[in-house]
Enzyme design. Structure first.
Site, mmCIF file in Angstrom:
data_model
loop_
_atom_site.group_PDB
_atom_site.id
_atom_site.type_symbol
_atom_site.label_atom_id
_atom_site.label_comp_id
_atom_site.label_asym_id
_atom_site.label_seq_id
_atom_site.Cartn_x
_atom_site.Cartn_y
_atom_site.Cartn_z
ATOM 1 N N LYS A 49 -11.858 -15.889 -12.837
ATOM 2 C CA LYS A 49 -11.653 -17.148 -13.555
ATOM 3 C C LYS A 49 -10.865 -18.143 -12.708
ATOM 4 O O LYS A 49 -11.236 -19.299 -12.567
ATOM 5 C CB LYS A 49 -10.901 -16.898 -14.872
ATOM 6 C CG LYS A 49 -11.672 -16.060 -15.874
ATOM 7 C CD LYS A 49 -10.902 -15.892 -17.166
ATOM 8 C CE LYS A 49 -9.620 -15.099 -17.014
ATOM 9 N NZ LYS A 49 -9.804 -13.703 -16.602
ATOM 10 N N THR A 50 -9.758 -17.659 -12.167
ATOM 11 C CA THR A 50 -8.912 -18.558 -11.390
ATOM 12 C C THR A 50 -9.642 -19.015 -10.130
ATOM 13 O O THR A 50 -9.570 -20.172 -9.722
ATOM 14 C CB THR A 50 -7.582 -17.859 -11.048
ATOM 15 O OG1 THR A 50 -6.970 -17.447 -12.269
ATOM 16 C CG2 THR A 50 -6.634 -18.785 -10.310
ATOM 17 N N ASP A 235 -5.988 -23.316 -16.614
ATOM 18 C CA ASP A 235 -6.047 -21.858 -16.406
ATOM 19 C C ASP A 235 -5.218 -21.184 -17.504
ATOM 20 O O ASP A 235 -4.356 -21.824 -18.106
ATOM 21 C CB ASP A 235 -5.459 -21.519 -15.015
ATOM 22 C CG ASP A 235 -5.887 -20.124 -14.528
ATOM 23 O OD1 ASP A 235 -6.643 -19.435 -15.261
ATOM 24 O OD2 ASP A 235 -5.481 -19.729 -13.428
ATOM 25 N N GLU A 236 -5.470 -19.913 -17.765
ATOM 26 C CA GLU A 236 -4.716 -19.144 -18.767
ATOM 27 C C GLU A 236 -4.688 -19.864 -20.123
ATOM 28 O O GLU A 236 -3.647 -19.961 -20.783
ATOM 29 C CB GLU A 236 -3.268 -18.899 -18.293
ATOM 30 C CG GLU A 236 -3.140 -18.310 -16.895
ATOM 31 C CD GLU A 236 -3.331 -16.798 -16.826
ATOM 32 O OE1 GLU A 236 -3.656 -16.185 -17.877
ATOM 33 O OE2 GLU A 236 -3.166 -16.245 -15.727
ATOM 34 N N GLN A 277 -5.658 -11.306 -23.030
ATOM 35 C CA GLN A 277 -4.437 -11.415 -22.230
ATOM 36 C C GLN A 277 -3.444 -12.404 -22.814
ATOM 37 O O GLN A 277 -2.552 -12.881 -22.122
ATOM 38 C CB GLN A 277 -4.779 -11.835 -20.798
ATOM 39 C CG GLN A 277 -5.541 -10.776 -20.032
ATOM 40 C CD GLN A 277 -5.754 -11.186 -18.587
ATOM 41 O OE1 GLN A 277 -4.811 -11.301 -17.815
ATOM 42 N NE2 GLN A 277 -6.998 -11.420 -18.220
ATOM 43 N N ARG A 650 -3.644 -5.436 -13.447
ATOM 44 C CA ARG A 650 -3.122 -6.011 -12.202
ATOM 45 C C ARG A 650 -3.447 -5.102 -11.022
ATOM 46 O O ARG A 650 -3.380 -5.510 -9.870
ATOM 47 C CB ARG A 650 -1.590 -6.195 -12.252
ATOM 48 C CG ARG A 650 -1.026 -7.120 -13.309
ATOM 49 C CD ARG A 650 -1.667 -8.451 -13.327
ATOM 50 N NE ARG A 650 -2.714 -8.494 -14.342
ATOM 51 C CZ ARG A 650 -3.646 -9.428 -14.399
ATOM 52 N NH1 ARG A 650 -3.676 -10.393 -13.513
ATOM 53 N NH2 ARG A 650 -4.569 -9.401 -15.337
HETATM 54 N N1 LIG Z 1 -17.691 -13.332 -6.675
HETATM 55 C C1 LIG Z 1 -16.659 -12.728 -6.131
HETATM 56 N N2 LIG Z 1 -16.807 -11.972 -5.025
HETATM 57 C C2 LIG Z 1 -15.769 -11.321 -4.475
HETATM 58 N N3 LIG Z 1 -14.500 -11.378 -4.947
HETATM 59 C C3 LIG Z 1 -14.275 -12.121 -6.033
HETATM 60 C C4 LIG Z 1 -15.319 -12.830 -6.688
HETATM 61 N N4 LIG Z 1 -14.772 -13.470 -7.743
HETATM 62 C C5 LIG Z 1 -13.448 -13.183 -7.741
HETATM 63 N N5 LIG Z 1 -13.136 -12.373 -6.727
HETATM 64 C C6 LIG Z 1 -11.799 -11.811 -6.417
HETATM 65 O O1 LIG Z 1 -11.416 -11.005 -7.515
HETATM 66 C C7 LIG Z 1 -10.022 -11.075 -7.739
HETATM 67 C C8 LIG Z 1 -9.742 -11.554 -9.135
HETATM 68 O O2 LIG Z 1 -10.092 -12.914 -9.262
HETATM 69 P P1 LIG Z 1 -9.235 -13.920 -10.136
HETATM 70 O O3 LIG Z 1 -7.802 -13.706 -9.893
HETATM 71 O O4 LIG Z 1 -9.804 -15.264 -9.978
HETATM 72 O O5 LIG Z 1 -9.600 -13.334 -11.571
HETATM 73 P P2 LIG Z 1 -9.096 -13.838 -12.989
HETATM 74 O O6 LIG Z 1 -10.267 -13.744 -13.893
HETATM 75 O O7 LIG Z 1 -8.445 -15.147 -12.857
HETATM 76 O O8 LIG Z 1 -8.061 -12.696 -13.357
HETATM 77 P P3 LIG Z 1 -6.883 -12.740 -14.451
HETATM 78 O O9 LIG Z 1 -7.548 -12.614 -15.782
HETATM 79 O O10 LIG Z 1 -6.059 -11.564 -14.154
HETATM 80 O O11 LIG Z 1 -6.182 -14.046 -14.290
HETATM 81 C C9 LIG Z 1 -9.479 -12.010 -6.696
HETATM 82 O O12 LIG Z 1 -9.007 -11.246 -5.622
HETATM 83 C C10 LIG Z 1 -10.692 -12.829 -6.316
HETATM 84 O O13 LIG Z 1 -10.588 -13.354 -5.022
HETATM 85 MG MG LIG Z 2 -6.467 -15.751 -13.281
#
Ligand SMILES: Nc1ncnc2c1ncn2[C@@H]1O[C@H](COP(=O)(O)OP(=O)(O)OP(=O)(O)O)[C@@H](O)[C@H]1O
Ligand SMILES: [Mg+2]
Length: 793
Positions: A49-50, A235-236, A277, A650
């Site tokens: 997402k981020t 975000d969040e 979350q 995490r």
């Molecule tokens: N398509 C992709 N290919 C490879 N790695 C990815 C891809 N999308 C995300 N990632 C990696 O996966 C990990 C998690 O991504 P991110 O932190 O954006 O997730 P999030 O959904 O924001 O998580 P959270 O809910 O914990 O905030 C990061 O290390 C990111 O770089």
């Molecule tokens: Mg995130």
């Protein structure tokens, strides 16, 4: 519909090879390239997402030709904001600098510094943190003669905070009061707000509420910001409360505001979040904001992300299994192709010391045998107090660590005193700060004198500061007090002239510490804690100096103006920066940028959004985690479970779960049963290194054998290895303000107030050097040489 709205499918087809879409899956690409209607990205942890949000910003700038200044991105912490900004800069270059990427609070401060005069505040308003607010509320409750046993400042403040998060002012609260108790609360609320206004101060919740009220009340201001921010990204989103939600609406011009003919078309909105979350309900966060998004924005598009890129299947299955016990949630199909990975390791310890020892030994093994760096490791716990035992073990084993949150630097008494001085220099209406320092250090302005001044201020309807400057008119004020007050006023005015002359914040701070006699008093003290205080103040000066040398404007300054070079960076900016440092921002970076040897300790709340190859989830006991308070309460228990989900997710590669059979809380040992969250983990995924029954066989022996308890005070530990040490290091690197006498034991010196003395010992180097000097009948003093008026003979 925005004119930029393009058929997304076609755009995707044509741009499949675009570098900004590299390393994104199909739904992620769709989110990045989406144009037009409000967009909601809902997805489980670690699904990108981020990452999508960050890429989208770059996409908007590069492909959609959005002006960087027209983008507002909201993150949960200042640190996350800084990282996101850096990432976007990497992708599109320096022009991204003028974007607003900030927390809700910082964005509001920025808006308020420009616009708050419309609602009767001055733009140099102070920001009250929790401790200031508590002090003010204590005064209010005393004035209202409310029984302090029944009306505790924190309880009233929590209630007030809830009201503000719901955008209810004191009048609304009074109308809605259901009983005499709430009526009293509402009265306190009204009086508290009045005094904040008199002090030209806002508390944290006011920052948001006031901005919303301002945007609601002044269409021209609202239009101005809407015209400016054509893209809003959050975000969040699951952790927004009602006030923040309304702020987004105001800024975007939400499409459901029927009947309002707005001059400006709605901005494009993208929010990302995960209802599982949501962990800030206690601060008014409302999961409904995410669940009802599609109702609130009828033309909204929703994109689901289902692939997790962070964790192994084992970790993901464990997290899914735990969160599956919450009712009324939308089930998610989160999957990963990272493979099974290592099994989860479980450990039942005798007590908290044994638990910490296990963690420490395990980290040693991982770094020795498994190619893990200490920086890959995070240790999580439910409450700040739990960090102490880990710190003790890490200090003993020499494992560098950093604590995120906990006893915070900016909450220490001496640091708060120093900042109060600075704040009242900038804003003399800030009565709480002014009264805090009025007789600190003691300068013969006692409570009676203070009361006389307060009475004069009341009588003549002037601020406390104005009353001080007219102290001669105060009835009943003793001559001696009057003299002391006049001296104080003269000192403040002199210091103020430095502020007006735009002196550097560190120079002003040093003058404050010297001119006020604050430092001299600490240095003259025999209390070893005061020695620590002196060091902390030196660190604060170093922080201010760093700020002055690498001037970054406070959050209220628009980055666009900085780029244009039109902003002077002064004391106000420094104070703002300090005021907005939230818990989660206390992640200190090593001064040389090499953090690879440092383990991170933090509470589960601060872990949100982060990821670590190795995670230790500790204190898994009913009554600790889930927290005692939640045990009989379904909604609270579910919030704890979401917190567990955050913690588990995490971890990237290895996950440890541990609990203690006996834990001392407040000195009394308690026997807590295993956390129910442990029972919710799939049995076959956990490899129990040690179970409760094994403990009974081995435990006693272990306890007597290895559990030496250390008497190292937590503070000392932190200074050795954590943020303070890093700051101190920065202090050591900075140029000294004046020559530091180089002293050796045996040297004869003279001190301005203590006279002749002999150096007994010298510790530390450069800025940090502290000498113990024997002044004969005055005793032995520990002096920070950087400040002490000592001369070598
Ligand atoms: N398509 C992709 N290919 C490879 N790695 C990815 C891809 N999308 C995300 N990632 C990696 O996966 C990990 C998690 O991504 P991110 O932190 O954006 O997730 P999030 O959904 O924001 O998580 P959270 O809910 O914990 O905030 C990061 O290390 C990111 O770089
Ligand atoms: Mg995130």
């Amino acid at each position: 519909m925005s004119p930029t709205d393009a058929p997304a499918d076609q755009a995707l087809f044509e741009l499949r090879d675009h570098p900004l879409l590299d390393g994104l899956n199909e739904p992620q690409r769709a989110a990045v390239t989406h144009a037009g209607a409000p967009l909601l990205v809902v997805a489980g942890a670690g699904s990108g997402k981020t990452r999508v949000l960050t890429r989208r910003i770059a996409w908007l700038i590069n492909e959609r030709k959005a002006h960087p200044g027209s983008i507002l991105a909201i993150t949960f912490t200042n640190k996350a904001a800084a990282e996101m900004k850096e990432r976007v800069e990497d992708l599109v270059g320096k022009r991204a600098r003028i974007m607003w990427v900030s927390t809700f609070h910082s964005a509001c401060v920025r808006i308020l510094r420009k616009e708050i005069d419309r609602v009767g505040f001055k733009s140099n308003f102070s920001i009250y943190d929790a401790a200031d607010s508590k002090r003010l509320m204590t005064l209010v409750l005393r004035d209202l003669e409310l029984d302090p046993k029944r009306y505790q400042p924190n309880a009233v403040l929590n209630w007030v905070s809830d009201q503000k998060n719901e955008l209810r002012d004191a009048e609304d609260a009074a109308k809605e009061a259901r009983n005499s108790f709430e009526e009293a609360y509402a009265k306190a609320f009204a009086s508290y707000q009045r005094r904040l206004r008199e002090a030209n101060a806002l508390d944290f919740d006011d920052l948001i509420m006031t901005t919303v009220h301002l945007l609601q009340a002044f269409p021209d201001v609202r239009e101005n910001y809407r015209r400016r921010f054509r893209h809003v990204l959050v975000d969040e989103y699951q952790d927004t409360n009602h006030a923040q939600y309304s702020l987004i609406q105001q800024l975007c011009g939400a499409s459901f505001e029927e009947g309002h003919q707005e001059a400006v078309e709605p901005s494009e909105l993208m929010v990302v979040g995960d209802a599982d979350q949501s962990i800030y309900a206690f601060r008014g966060a409302d999961i409904r904001n995410i669940l009802d998004f599609e109702q609130d924005f009828p033309d909204a598009t929703t994109i689901l992300l289902e692939q997790n890129y962070r964790s192994t299947q084992t970790i993901l299955s464990a997290a899914n299994s735990v969160i599956g016990n919450n009712r009324g949630r939308k089930p998610k199909r989160l999957w990963t192709d990272a493979g099974e990975g290592e099994r989860i390791v479980g450990y039942v310890s005798d007590d908290e010391h044994d638990e910490a020892r296990f963690v420490s030994e395990e980290i040693d093994k991982l770094t020795d045998d498994a190619g893990v760096r200490p920086a890959d490791v995070a240790v999580f716990y439910r409450t700040n107090a739990q960090s102490r035992v880990f710190e003790e073990v890490f200090i003993r084993t020499g494992q560098p660590y950093k604590v995120v949150g906990g006893v915070r630097f900016y909450e220490r008494r001496e640091v708060r005193d120093a900042l109060a001085y600075l704040r009242m220099l900038v804003n003399t209406a800030d009565e709480i700060s002014l009264r805090r320092v009025l007789n600190t250090p003691k300068r013969g302005i006692g409570e009676r004198a203070e009361a006389c001044i307060a009475a004069l201020a009341d009588r003549d309807r002037i601020t406390f500061w104005e009353a001080l400057t007219r102290a001669a008119d105060a009835p009943g004020l003793a001559t001696r007090s009057l003299k002391n007050i006049e001296a104080f006023v003269a000192m403040v005015q002199e210091l103020q002239s430095m502020v007006e002359a735009d002196e550097r914040p560190d120079v002003i701070l040093e003058s404050v510490l010297e001119r006020s006699g604050y430092l001299a008093e600490l240095e003259a003290s025999d209390d070893p804690q005061d020695g620590t205080r002196v060091e902390n103040l030196a660190e604060l000066v170093a922080v201010a100096r760093e700020f002055a040398e690498d001037p970054q404007p406070g959050p209220s300054v628009d980055p666009a103006e900085v780029e244009a070079g039109t902003v002077a960076v002064g004391l106000g900016d420094f104070l703002e920066r300090v005021a907005l440092v939230a818990d989660a921002d206390q992640i200190p970076d090593a001064p040389d940028g090499d953090d690879s040897g440092v383990v991170t300790l933090m509470t589960l709340h601060t872990a949100k959004g982060l990821e670590f190859p190795v995670v230790f989830l500790t204190g898994l006991e009913d009554g600790v985690f889930p927290h005692q308070r939640s045990l009989g309460d379904q909604p609270e228990l579910e919030e704890e479970r979401r917190l567990a989900y955050v913690g588990l997710t995490r971890a990237q590669q290895r996950l440890y779960v541990s609990r203690a059979l006996v834990r001392s809380a407040w000195g009394a040992p308690s026997h807590n049963p295993a956390s129910r969250f442990l029972d919710e983990l799939p049995v076959d995924l956990v490899d129990w290194r040690r179970t409760a029954s094994e403990q009974t066989r081995w435990g006693r022996q272990d306890l007597s054998g290895g559990s030496t308890r250390l008497a190292i005070p937590t503070d000392a530990g932190r200074r050795n290895f954590s943020s303070a040490a890093l700051r101190a290091d920065a202090a050591a690197k900075a140029k000294p303000a004046r020559d530091i006498p180089s002293l050796d034991p045996g040297d004869r010196v003279v001190h301005d107030s203590f006279g002749m003395g002999t150096v007994v010992a010298v510790e530390g180097v450069a800025e940090k050097s502290v000498a113990s000097i024997d002044f004969g009948s005055e005793g032995v003093k520990r002096l920070l040489l950087r400040y002490a008026p000592v001369e070598k003979l």
